[in-house]
Enzyme design. Sequence first.
Site, short mmCIF file in Angstrom:
data_model
loop_
_atom_site.label_atom_id
_atom_site.label_comp_id
_atom_site.label_asym_id
_atom_site.label_seq_id
_atom_site.Cartn_x
_atom_site.Cartn_y
_atom_site.Cartn_z
N GLY A 55 -1.15 -11.54 -5.58
CA GLY A 55 -2.56 -11.19 -5.79
C GLY A 55 -2.84 -9.76 -5.33
N ARG A 71 0.83 -1.22 0.00
CA ARG A 71 0.00 0.00 0.00
C ARG A 71 0.85 1.26 0.00
NH1 ARG A 71 -2.71 -4.31 1.64
NH2 ARG A 71 -4.98 -4.34 1.70
N LYS A 93 -6.14 -18.80 -2.86
CA LYS A 93 -4.90 -18.06 -2.64
C LYS A 93 -3.88 -18.55 -3.67
CE LYS A 93 -6.43 -15.69 0.81
NZ LYS A 93 -6.65 -14.26 0.64
N ARG A 130 -5.86 -17.36 -10.15
CA ARG A 130 -6.62 -16.75 -9.04
C ARG A 130 -7.72 -15.83 -9.58
NH1 ARG A 130 -2.71 -14.70 -4.49
NH2 ARG A 130 -4.72 -14.60 -3.45
N ASP A 139 -4.31 -15.29 6.65
CA ASP A 139 -3.00 -15.82 6.24
C ASP A 139 -2.34 -16.62 7.36
OD1 ASP A 139 -3.27 -14.73 3.74
OD2 ASP A 139 -2.22 -12.89 4.24
C1 S3P Z 1 -4.24 -9.04 1.62
C2 S3P Z 1 -5.50 -9.48 1.87
C3 S3P Z 1 -5.84 -10.90 2.04
C4 S3P Z 1 -4.59 -11.72 2.31
C5 S3P Z 1 -3.47 -11.38 1.37
C6 S3P Z 1 -3.08 -9.94 1.52
C7 S3P Z 1 -4.03 -7.60 1.48
O1 S3P Z 1 -6.43 -11.37 0.86
O2 S3P Z 1 -4.88 -13.10 2.23
O3 S3P Z 1 -2.34 -12.19 1.65
O4 S3P Z 1 -2.87 -7.16 1.55
O5 S3P Z 1 -5.01 -6.90 1.29
P1 S3P Z 1 -8.00 -11.18 0.59
O6 S3P Z 1 -8.30 -9.75 0.56
O7 S3P Z 1 -8.26 -11.85 -0.72
O8 S3P Z 1 -8.69 -11.89 1.72
#
Ligand code: S3P
Length: 695
Positions: free
Chosen positions: A98, A32, A357, A126, A330
């Site tokens: 992701g 972020r 995931k 994904r 996680d």
């Molecule tokens: C994350 C949100 C989670 C988490 C991922 C990181 C993030 O995923 O599992 O490792 O940084 O916003 P989801 O938003 O798909 O639950």
Amino acid sequence: MPSLPGARLTVRPGRPLTGTFIPPGDKSITHRAYLLGMLARGGTVVENPNPGGDCQATLACIRSLGARVGRRAGAVTIEGCDMQPREPDRVLDCGNSGTTLRLLAGPLAAQPFLSVLTGDASLRRRPVARVIEPLRRMGAQLWARHGDRLPPLAIRGATLRPIEYSLPVASAQVASCVLLAGLFAAGRTVVRLPGPARDHTERMLPVFGVPIVASTGPPAPADGGGPMIAVEGPARPTGARLRVPGDFSAAAFFLAAAATTPGATVTAREVNLNPSRCGLLGVLERMGASVQRSQLREEGGEPVGDVTVTGPLQLAGCDIAPAEVPTMIDEVPAWVVAATGARGTSRIRGAGELRVKESDRLALLAANLARLGIGVEETADGIAVTGGRRGGSGRRPSDRHGVRGPGGRGRRAGDGDRRRRHPDLLPGVRRDPGGAGRGCRRRRHGSRPMSFVVTIDGPAGAGKSTTARAVASRLGFLYVDTGALYRALALKVRNGGVVPDDLAAVERCARETQVALSGSPEHAHVWLDGAEVSEAIRTPEVSELASRLAAQPPVRRRLVEIQRALSRRGPLVAEGRDLGTVVFPDAEVKIYLDADLDTRARRRALELEKRGIAIALDQVREELARRDDRDRGRADSPLQVPAGARVLNTSALSIEQQVDEVLRVVQEHPACPVRVAGGPSGGAAEGPVAGSSPG
Ligand code: S3P
């Protein structure tokens, strides 16, 4: 960790788990900070960024979009592009991340150009429909592979309109994607989540000068959601300086390991203690671990502090409700580590998101636990783990490396000589290119015994399995039902259509077979290549095939490997005909149970009668005599008294006396990790789980 072709990691128990560490910078916060740094006007300094590949992918993407990125000791500097990224001249490669792909899709949806986001093979599996949907509603055009479901994701941006969007799943990635897009839309963009999810984006936006409106609070079915977050666009973030706190997810495994190791104490320092991330801590507390937070402060909008977890004498199993899952999404694998050491069955529900995931984490967890012989049940949206004693040195805490509880050396769990076994967990890791089961069980690592093996051999009808099961149960050892291992292989041969006489094919099949045991000695579960086969192996057809296969040397060799591998996980009792001679020639305790033919025949007839099978005693005697000849006369691994075995003639003993006698012999051994009271009912072993073996 990159996988080395052909390499294996052997993990051995190590010293008691105690210590302090500082985990690397948090991954989610780093992503972020990079993205907002790219959008911001002016310079941003991100101190202590996460160094991993995922955040490197984000960094490479923001460079392609025109941000100027530099490095200083322990920090990344970014000169932002003031909400006007440039059109990338290449596909944006998000690697395995992701978060990179989904968060970046938000700002790209507002750009007057085309961008294509992709990643490695696992990322390309994904789901992306979850971000396509709201961004289309905001006015952007998006396309993806496989009916707009999978990356690569192509985005042609547009002037966005603000939306109110209720997320179907509590995904922080999707919420962040919409909020970042909302920065470009004129008006209020509102995101509602069905429950709490990590809130780093909303905490960081004000650090970059963008006010947000947020409400938490319990889910209110009337407005369809839990937390609500809103941004007012267009907004213009300004560069900021921030320090990324330690990654709770990285700390979680060590904290869970501490929780599951009696007397262990681990402190993670300077770690992010954002409640939307630390659900695991509450869960560990519920399971009986002590969790202490200290040095609490706020940095860059995030709660930061030190957290110390101390393992209790015995963790209790617990259930995780669907609403808790997003706050530990996680950390579920770390929780599973704790659950394997907890008494009873622990369950998690509502965790279907784990299937999408970087891998299907539920399936992998279930398969790997089964491989380790731990009782596990996979459901559509969760997993149930039956915990208890796991492998480990099984040494008493008074040994050199024993647990030091708060009161000092060797915390006592009971009275007299009964002490808790200490399942050492801190792994010593060693590369073992040859893999499991080569040669004999390795007896030494440094100068420490790794396990404790009791073998019980003898002719049919001597009471081996009843005795072995009872002894294992009383001592809390794993009971290795060798017959079940052969049957499992037979099932694989049968189901795989392998011709039992085709030696080469059977050998190949045996090589590729993984068999594991779990549950208690009385209620054992048998696993074949990750699937439970406890029932399926109990048919006459499988039984008959198992005895044919057992005559084949390559099959025996493979089964020997499997049995030796089981011994590396903790103390065990194994019974059969070649355990003390071939499989475990250096077992700590070898027993040879014998009884005269008449006694054995009577016992066997009685046993058959109990199962509703009436056979004349003479016939049973004849069959046993024939079986004795076959067992003693076979070329491969014949039945014989193993060197160093204690021979027990049980003709005049009841089964209870037989069990007590074997228990006495086992406990005479100076390295025996457990003491149990004698007597007909006996006491359960003083240990993390009497009667629940790790399999
Ligand atoms: C994350 C949100 C989670 C988490 C991922 C990181 C993030 O995923 O599992 O490792 O940084 O916003 P989801 O938003 O798909 O639950």
